[in-house]
Scaffold this motif. Structure first.
Motif, short mmCIF file in Angstrom:
data_model
loop_
_atom_site.label_atom_id
_atom_site.label_comp_id
_atom_site.label_asym_id
_atom_site.label_seq_id
_atom_site.Cartn_x
_atom_site.Cartn_y
_atom_site.Cartn_z
N SER A 2 0.83 -1.20 0.00
CA SER A 2 0.00 0.00 0.00
C SER A 2 0.87 1.25 0.00
O SER A 2 1.92 1.31 0.63
CB SER A 2 -0.88 0.00 1.25
N GLN A 3 0.41 2.25 -0.70
CA GLN A 3 1.10 3.54 -0.71
C GLN A 3 0.48 4.51 0.28
O GLN A 3 0.90 5.65 0.37
CB GLN A 3 1.09 4.12 -2.12
N VAL A 4 -0.55 4.04 1.01
CA VAL A 4 -1.21 4.82 2.06
C VAL A 4 -1.48 3.86 3.21
O VAL A 4 -1.89 2.73 2.98
CB VAL A 4 -2.55 5.42 1.56
N LEU A 5 -1.24 4.32 4.42
CA LEU A 5 -1.58 3.52 5.60
C LEU A 5 -2.87 4.06 6.20
O LEU A 5 -2.95 5.25 6.53
CB LEU A 5 -0.47 3.61 6.65
N TYR A 6 -3.87 3.19 6.30
CA TYR A 6 -5.15 3.55 6.91
C TYR A 6 -5.19 2.93 8.30
O TYR A 6 -5.07 1.72 8.44
CB TYR A 6 -6.31 3.03 6.07
N VAL A 7 -5.34 3.77 9.30
CA VAL A 7 -5.34 3.28 10.68
C VAL A 7 -6.49 3.90 11.46
O VAL A 7 -6.64 5.12 11.50
CB VAL A 7 -3.97 3.54 11.37
#
Length: 128
Positions: A2-7
């Motif tokens: 992933s090029q974005v981390l969703y937390v």
């Protein structure tokens, strides 16, 4: 990768609580999930100088990776803290980077994620 981390916010706070308990040492752990972070996995810091470096204890790391695999989770990121410094990779962080996942750094100025060793920043997006 992933090029974005969703937390989710609660898991970010769970991570921060883990790292706060480790002060004055650097803390280390894993973020696991599918598309977003679903689990925070704290690991013991086995670095010989844990106030200035981190090294995930190898047996605990292997155990965590096996458990993630059994649950169908993927390693999304490795996190660690800089209790006395910025959320920016140190020369040691860059030199010792081995995993092709984002490295999330919790510093005195916030939280940032990077692909290392190249140093490209990855957005961390908080979910409700």
């Amino acid at each position: 990768m992933s090029q974005v981390l969703y937390v989710p916010r609660r898991l970010l706070e769970e991570t921060r609580a883990h790292l706060d308990r480790e002060v004055p040492k650097e803390g280390v752990g894993l973020w696991a999930g599918r598309r977003e972070v679903e689990r925070v996995i704290p690991l013991p810091n086995a670095h010989p100088e844990p106030r200035v470096g981190y090294l995930a204890e190898p047996v605990a790391l292997l155990r965590a990776l096996r458990e993630m695999e059994k649950e169908g989770l993927t390693l999304l990121a490795i996190y660690h803290s800089h209790p006395k410094g910025p959320a920016f990779p140190s020369p040691t962080d860059i030199r010792e980077a081995r995993w092709r996942v984002p490295y999330v750094i919790f510093g005195t100025d916030g939280v940032r994620a990077f692909l290392l060793p190249e140093g490209r920043e990855i957005p961390v997006v908080l979910l409700p």
